[in-house]
Write a protein that holds these residues in place. Structure first.
Motif, PDB file in Angstrom:
ATOM      1  N   PHE A 163       6.699  40.131  54.567  1.00 46.17           N
ATOM      2  CA  PHE A 163       7.102  41.395  54.271  1.00 46.17           C
ATOM      3  C   PHE A 163       8.413  41.677  54.903  1.00 46.17           C
ATOM      4  O   PHE A 163       9.309  42.415  54.103  1.00 46.17           O
ATOM      5  N   GLU A 222       2.553  42.842  45.706  1.00 49.49           N
ATOM      6  CA  GLU A 222       1.296  42.175  45.945  1.00 49.49           C
ATOM      7  C   GLU A 222       0.367  41.692  44.856  1.00 49.49           C
ATOM      8  O   GLU A 222      -0.147  42.806  44.150  1.00 49.49           O
ATOM      9  N   SER A 279      -3.002  40.769  45.047  1.00 44.67           N
ATOM     10  CA  SER A 279      -4.472  40.778  46.169  1.00 44.67           C
ATOM     11  C   SER A 279      -5.266  39.436  45.963  1.00 44.67           C
ATOM     12  O   SER A 279      -5.700  39.244  44.883  1.00 44.67           O
ATOM     13  N   THR A 329      -1.611  38.907  48.958  1.00 42.97           N
ATOM     14  CA  THR A 329      -2.097  39.352  50.371  1.00 42.97           C
ATOM     15  C   THR A 329      -3.360  39.330  50.479  1.00 42.97           C
ATOM     16  O   THR A 329      -4.264  38.984  49.487  1.00 42.97           O
ATOM     17  N   GLY A 360      -1.046  43.134  55.685  1.00 46.05           N
ATOM     18  CA  GLY A 360      -1.087  44.008  54.389  1.00 46.05           C
ATOM     19  C   GLY A 360      -2.443  44.602  54.277  1.00 46.05           C
ATOM     20  O   GLY A 360      -3.384  44.507  55.060  1.00 46.05           O
TER      21      GLY A 360
END
Length: 390
Positions: free
Chosen positions: A124, A136, A138, A117, A358
């Motif tokens: 999602f 997730e 990141s 994300t 997100g």
């Protein structure tokens, strides 16, 4: 020369982008620069092939024969240096359909699926609607571009992740993953026996100095752990014709995919989608080359104007691929909700809110720059004027 300058009126064509503004933005008074289709006509050869087929006037069930499969194989080899076998191909209406089928086929309810994300919103949805769990990883912005936090990536895989949806090139941050990055992600997925579901729909839309590498092309071992989803629809502006394909080298996985596509009623594409795919992959290379010059010029224009004429209040991430730009709006000091309202009511442009990708996308906006320069100037000017009034 292809005409990428003419502004076409797309209203009253049942266009999701242009005719659905009230439902999405609660007003008609915005310039739509959001959903990812282009305001350019498809290649001439594609439109001529569709017209010729329409003149025939009979639209019966249409098969994808060996000749069309060879066109797909040749395109992938020429564009991406990946030698695939036509027997590895399966076809579906779209990449999201393909990913949905793959998740249903190879994971169970409550299984964990990894995403990087901020990332494309429907990922999602297909995970959660299938009663799976989103995990997730990141992405990290280093001041110039987004990078992968591999330590976190591995820690998340250790949680028992069953599948990883790789967005390559990445939407919305515009990264073209390097060979080393792809190899490391694949190494970790092999280590923890995680299925790689590669969304490579933007593979053809890569700027000069960058090269898309299909993750499954890196080794035989990786290819057997990967299902790759591709399509001509983003490349040639054919999204409404709904035609995509999967590349599944592993025969056991391919058998399951084909079985489940058929069970869901997706064993055959619509006639016009097949015709468009064949024509695009046969004649579309020159058109695509000119398109990418236009998109790259549009990218440079947006970055220069938004950053310089707002005194640095907006930061446009320098994308390496796609016709979608990721705008950092944190310096406006607006809440995420207020930022969305500001773009609609003050700037009067319809953009995609970053939060839709997100939590990591909060305070960002995504803009679609695949439009004639006249449209682009109007949209950018609206944003600049609104920002400078704050």
């Amino acid at each position: 020369m292809v005409d990428f300058n003419t502004v076409y009126d797309r209203k009253h064509t049942h266009s999701y982008k242009w005719d659905h503004l009230q439902a999405v933005f609660k007003t008609e008074d915005v310039l739509p620069m959001w959903v990812a289709d282009m305001d350019f006509k498809a290649p001439k050869e594609v439109n001529e092939a569709l017209k010729k087929r329409a003149e025939h006037g009979i639209y019966g069930y249409t098969v994808i024969n060996d000749e069309i499969q060879e066109k797909v194989v040749n395109w992938v080899e020429k564009q991406h240096d990946w030698n695939i076998n036509k027997n590895w191909l399966s076809f579906s209406p779209g990449v999201i359909t393909s990913l949905h089928i793959a998740i249903q086929s190879f994971t169970e309810e409550n299984d964990k699926i990894l995403l990087q994300t901020p990332v494309y919103t429907p990922f999602f949805n297909i995970i959660r609607n299938g009663k799976r769990e989103v995990v997730e990883n990141s992405l990290v912005f280093n001041g110039e571009k987004y990078e992968i936090d591999f330590k976190d990536f591995e820690e998340k895989l250790k949680l028992g992740v069953k599948a990883f949806i790789l967005c390559s090139p990445h939407n919305p941050v515009g990264r073209v993953w390097t060979k080393d990055e792809l190899l490391e992600m694949a190494r970790l997925c092999l280590k923890y026996n995680v299925l790689i579901l590669a969304d490579e729909i933007h593979a053809d839309l890569v700027f000069n100095d960058y090269k898309h590498i299909p993750v499954a092309s890196l080794s035989e071992e990786i290819s057997k752990q990967t299902i790759t989803c591709m399509s001509p629809t983003k490349t040639f502006n054919l999204a409404g014709l709904q035609a995509s394909f999967l590349v599944t080298p592993d025969p056991k996985k391919r058998m399951i995919i084909n079985r489940d596509l058929a069970q869901q009623g997706f064993s055959m594409l619509n006639t016009m989608g097949v015709i468009a795919m064949e024509a695009a992959y046969t004649h579309g290379a020159a058109w695509l080359s000119e398109l990418m010059d236009v998109i790259e010029d549009n990218k440079k224009y947006v970055r220069t104007v938004l950053e310089n004429e707002t005194n640095g209040k907006l930061n446009v991430i320098d994308s390496e691929a796609t016709y979608l730009l990721w705008i950092d709006c944190k310096k406006l000091n607006l809440s995420d909700k207020d930022l969305q309202t500001f773009m609609i009511e003050q700037a009067k442009v319809g953009l995609n809110p970053g939060s839709a990708y997100g939590k990591d996308g909060e305070h960002f906006m995504r803009i679609n720059i695949a439009c004639p320069k006249e449209t682009l100037r109007e949209g950018v000017n609206r944003i600049v004027q609104a920002v400078n009034k704050i």
